[in-house]
Design a protein around this motif. Structure first.
Motif, PDB file in Angstrom:
ATOM      1  N   UNK A  34       0.858  -1.186   0.000  1.00 40.51           N
ATOM      2  CA  UNK A  34       0.000   0.000   0.000  1.00 40.51           C
ATOM      3  C   UNK A  34       0.895   1.238   0.000  1.00 40.51           C
ATOM      4  N   UNK A  35       0.435   2.331  -0.637  1.00 43.20           N
ATOM      5  CA  UNK A  35       1.269   3.541  -0.747  1.00 43.20           C
ATOM      6  C   UNK A  35       1.854   4.032   0.576  1.00 43.20           C
ATOM      7  N   UNK A  36       1.013   4.095   1.624  1.00 40.04           N
ATOM      8  CA  UNK A  36       1.516   4.575   2.913  1.00 40.04           C
ATOM      9  C   UNK A  36       2.578   3.639   3.479  1.00 40.04           C
ATOM     10  N   UNK A  37       2.340   2.334   3.309  1.00 41.18           N
ATOM     11  CA  UNK A  37       3.294   1.348   3.806  1.00 41.18           C
ATOM     12  C   UNK A  37       4.602   1.434   3.034  1.00 41.18           C
ATOM     13  N   UNK A  38       4.505   1.596   1.712  1.00 47.94           N
ATOM     14  CA  UNK A  38       5.690   1.708   0.872  1.00 47.94           C
ATOM     15  C   UNK A  38       6.510   2.940   1.260  1.00 47.94           C
ATOM     16  N   UNK A  39       5.831   4.067   1.487  1.00 54.64           N
ATOM     17  CA  UNK A  39       6.523   5.299   1.885  1.00 54.64           C
ATOM     18  C   UNK A  39       7.234   5.119   3.223  1.00 54.64           C
ATOM     19  N   UNK A  40       6.570   4.446   4.133  1.00 54.52           N
ATOM     20  CA  UNK A  40       7.145   4.210   5.466  1.00 54.52           C
ATOM     21  C   UNK A  40       8.383   3.306   5.364  1.00 54.52           C
ATOM     22  N   UNK A  41       8.298   2.272   4.512  1.00 51.27           N
ATOM     23  CA  UNK A  41       9.423   1.343   4.341  1.00 51.27           C
ATOM     24  C   UNK A  41      10.651   2.054   3.789  1.00 51.27           C
ATOM     25  N   UNK A  42      10.431   2.931   2.806  1.00 50.22           N
ATOM     26  CA  UNK A  42      11.550   3.650   2.206  1.00 50.22           C
ATOM     27  C   UNK A  42      12.111   4.691   3.175  1.00 50.22           C
ATOM     28  N   UNK A  43      11.226   5.349   3.910  1.00 46.65           N
ATOM     29  CA  UNK A  43      11.666   6.371   4.868  1.00 46.65           C
ATOM     30  C   UNK A  43      12.594   5.774   5.937  1.00 46.65           C
ATOM     31  N   UNK A  44      12.339   4.539   6.296  1.00 47.61           N
ATOM     32  CA  UNK A  44      13.136   3.881   7.343  1.00 47.61           C
ATOM     33  C   UNK A  44      14.585   3.654   6.923  1.00 47.61           C
ATOM     34  N   UNK A  45      14.790   3.378   5.641  1.00 41.83           N
ATOM     35  CA  UNK A  45      16.142   3.001   5.198  1.00 41.83           C
ATOM     36  C   UNK A  45      16.776   4.039   4.263  1.00 41.83           C
ATOM     37  N   UNK A  46      16.059   5.131   4.003  1.00 40.17           N
ATOM     38  CA  UNK A  46      16.558   6.147   3.055  1.00 40.17           C
ATOM     39  C   UNK A  46      17.875   6.747   3.535  1.00 40.17           C
ATOM     40  N   UNK A  47      18.770   6.958   2.595  1.00 38.12           N
ATOM     41  CA  UNK A  47      20.047   7.613   2.903  1.00 38.12           C
ATOM     42  C   UNK A  47      20.540   8.323   1.650  1.00 38.12           C
ATOM     43  N   UNK A  48      21.301   9.363   1.833  1.00 37.70           N
ATOM     44  CA  UNK A  48      21.755  10.153   0.689  1.00 37.70           C
ATOM     45  C   UNK A  48      22.717   9.327  -0.176  1.00 37.70           C
ATOM     46  N   UNK A  49      22.615   9.518  -1.480  1.00 35.55           N
ATOM     47  CA  UNK A  49      23.521   8.846  -2.403  1.00 35.55           C
ATOM     48  C   UNK A  49      23.043   7.492  -2.891  1.00 35.55           C
ATOM     49  N   UNK A  50      21.980   6.964  -2.278  1.00 39.78           N
ATOM     50  CA  UNK A  50      21.490   5.636  -2.673  1.00 39.78           C
ATOM     51  C   UNK A  50      20.573   5.760  -3.881  1.00 39.78           C
ATOM     52  N   UNK A  51      20.738   4.860  -4.849  1.00 37.90           N
ATOM     53  CA  UNK A  51      19.847   4.871  -6.002  1.00 37.90           C
ATOM     54  C   UNK A  51      18.589   4.075  -5.670  1.00 37.90           C
ATOM     55  N   UNK A  52      17.594   4.120  -6.549  1.00 40.69           N
ATOM     56  CA  UNK A  52      16.301   3.504  -6.259  1.00 40.69           C
ATOM     57  C   UNK A  52      16.402   1.995  -6.068  1.00 40.69           C
ATOM     58  N   UNK A  53      17.243   1.326  -6.877  1.00 38.62           N
ATOM     59  CA  UNK A  53      17.367  -0.128  -6.753  1.00 38.62           C
ATOM     60  C   UNK A  53      17.908  -0.519  -5.386  1.00 38.62           C
ATOM     61  N   UNK A  54      18.885   0.241  -4.895  1.00 42.44           N
ATOM     62  CA  UNK A  54      19.456  -0.032  -3.580  1.00 42.44           C
ATOM     63  C   UNK A  54      18.410   0.192  -2.489  1.00 42.44           C
ATOM     64  N   UNK A  55      17.640   1.268  -2.625  1.00 47.72           N
ATOM     65  CA  UNK A  55      16.592   1.551  -1.635  1.00 47.72           C
ATOM     66  C   UNK A  55      15.541   0.442  -1.607  1.00 47.72           C
ATOM     67  N   UNK A  56      15.147  -0.023  -2.794  1.00 49.89           N
ATOM     68  CA  UNK A  56      14.142  -1.092  -2.870  1.00 49.89           C
ATOM     69  C   UNK A  56      14.686  -2.358  -2.227  1.00 49.89           C
ATOM     70  N   UNK A  57      15.924  -2.704  -2.566  1.00 51.55           N
ATOM     71  CA  UNK A  57      16.519  -3.917  -2.009  1.00 51.55           C
ATOM     72  C   UNK A  57      16.585  -3.842  -0.484  1.00 51.55           C
ATOM     73  N   UNK A  58      17.052  -2.696   0.046  1.00 51.43           N
ATOM     74  CA  UNK A  58      17.186  -2.540   1.503  1.00 51.43           C
ATOM     75  C   UNK A  58      15.818  -2.577   2.187  1.00 51.43           C
ATOM     76  N   UNK A  59      14.817  -1.952   1.554  1.00 47.08           N
ATOM     77  CA  UNK A  59      13.475  -1.917   2.141  1.00 47.08           C
ATOM     78  C   UNK A  59      12.880  -3.326   2.201  1.00 47.08           C
ATOM     79  N   UNK A  60      13.059  -4.104   1.126  1.00 50.70           N
ATOM     80  CA  UNK A  60      12.521  -5.462   1.095  1.00 50.70           C
ATOM     81  C   UNK A  60      13.232  -6.354   2.096  1.00 50.70           C
TER      82      UNK A  60
END
Length: 203
Positions: free
Chosen positions: A173-199
């Motif tokens: 769900x959109x809210x859940x997805x946003x929360x998952x990315x917010x938890x692991x977000x860091x500067x310099x990371x590309x989208x694939x890295x963020x997705x992998x870390x979130x999963x």
């Protein structure tokens, strides 16, 4: 049936890749565990595919190897599991992790994936364990842990927005997805890295 494509990657928009083969651009849906292994845009890739024809759409699903495609094909034979859910399963864990969860009879690890409730997880464990008995033991080999370098590219906001969109496409769900990315977000990371870390963090 389109079983294999070899061509140049034109676009990568997780979990979708646009591959040009013989002058035709194919939109291929790929589980993130396979998406991470793709070469960069503009390079050649070989993708093993499974073609799904529905009343409202024709969809092409792609994998880096035949083993992952075989697992996908077995998954969609399970009652209540369609291509989209199978894609989400193989995005949330590697083929080897899934096999391990089934063989150890651990439905709890599957419930953490989007769209899978307790009953579906239990059904997957029972049905897939029976299916694995008819396969060779070396069908799935442990994949090396992929450490991706973060290439220079989009801004952090762009990367995070793309990562959230990919998770939504995988069933979160959109809210859940946003929360998952917010938890692991860091500067310099590309989208694939963020997705992998979130999963990974979700499991």
């Amino acid at each position: 049936m389109i079983g294999r494509l070899r061509g140049i990657i034109l676009e990568k928009q997780p979990p979708l890749v646009l591959l040009e083969a013989a002058g035709v651009g194919y939109e291929v849906h790929m589980p993130m565990t396979c998406f991470y292994e793709l070469p960069e845009t503009g390079q050649e890739a070989v993708i093993f595919t499974h073609f799904v024809v529905r009343e409202d759409a024709q969809l092409l699903f792609g994998f880096n190897n035949k083993q992952a495609r075989t697992l996908f094909r077995e998954l969609i034979k399970v009652n209540g599991v369609g291509p989209k859910l199978a894609l989400a399963i193989l995005s949330g864990m590697s083929a080897q992790q899934f096999v391990n969860a089934v063989e150890r009879e651990e439905p709890a690890s599957l419930v953490k994936l989007p769209g899978i409730g307790k009953k579906t997880a239990e059904r997957l464990v029972v049905e897939m364990k029976d299916r694995f008995k008819g396969m060779h033991g070396d069908l799935f080999t442990p994949a090396a842990d992929l450490t991706l370098a973060a290439p220079a590219g989009p801004t952090a906001d762009d990367a995070e927005a793309e990562a959230v969109a990919a998770l939504v496409a995988l069933g979160y769900k959109p809210q859940e997805a946003s929360r998952m990315i917010a938890k692991i977000a860091r500067s310099g990371a590309d989208s694939e890295t963020l997705i992998r870390d979130a999963l990974r963090a979700a499991l």
